[in-house]
Design a protein around this motif. Sequence first.
Motif, mmCIF file in Angstrom:
data_model
loop_
_atom_site.group_PDB
_atom_site.id
_atom_site.type_symbol
_atom_site.label_atom_id
_atom_site.label_comp_id
_atom_site.label_asym_id
_atom_site.label_seq_id
_atom_site.Cartn_x
_atom_site.Cartn_y
_atom_site.Cartn_z
ATOM 1 N N GLY A 294 -9.454 -71.150 22.266
ATOM 2 C CA GLY A 294 -9.538 -70.129 21.234
ATOM 3 C C GLY A 294 -10.932 -69.895 20.703
ATOM 4 N N TYR A 295 -11.927 -70.499 21.321
ATOM 5 C CA TYR A 295 -13.303 -70.369 20.830
ATOM 6 C C TYR A 295 -13.828 -68.946 20.997
ATOM 7 N N GLU A 296 -13.381 -68.260 22.034
ATOM 8 C CA GLU A 296 -13.856 -66.897 22.281
ATOM 9 C C GLU A 296 -13.305 -65.911 21.251
ATOM 10 N N GLU A 297 -12.081 -66.164 20.759
ATOM 11 C CA GLU A 297 -11.462 -65.253 19.789
ATOM 12 C C GLU A 297 -11.883 -65.539 18.361
ATOM 13 N N CYS A 298 -12.465 -66.687 18.127
ATOM 14 C CA CYS A 298 -12.828 -67.107 16.779
ATOM 15 C C CYS A 298 -14.111 -66.394 16.335
ATOM 16 N N PRO A 299 -14.107 -65.742 15.172
ATOM 17 C CA PRO A 299 -15.337 -65.081 14.708
ATOM 18 C C PRO A 299 -16.409 -66.095 14.320
ATOM 19 N N SER A 300 -17.630 -65.648 14.308
ATOM 20 C CA SER A 300 -18.743 -66.553 14.033
ATOM 21 C C SER A 300 -18.759 -67.060 12.589
#
Length: 79
Positions: free
Chosen positions: A13-19
Amino acid sequence: MANGGFGEAVVAGYEECPSWAPFLGFFGAAMCGILANFGAAWGTWKSGLGLCKMGIKHPGGIIKNLVAIIMAGGVGVFW
């Protein structure tokens, strides 16, 4: 997976998580500590004020009513 999966980085889920998502997590933890200590200080103040008022009318019960002040102070110290 030689060690059973321990010590590996979690990237699901790191790609979907906002910065800015970690900011919200740390902000929540910080607010928890701030508000807990503010509540402990508020409880200590209100209990101390009540103890002072009670000491004027009933001086014999001061020691018995110190428990609320000690407990409110303990919340702030041990949070």
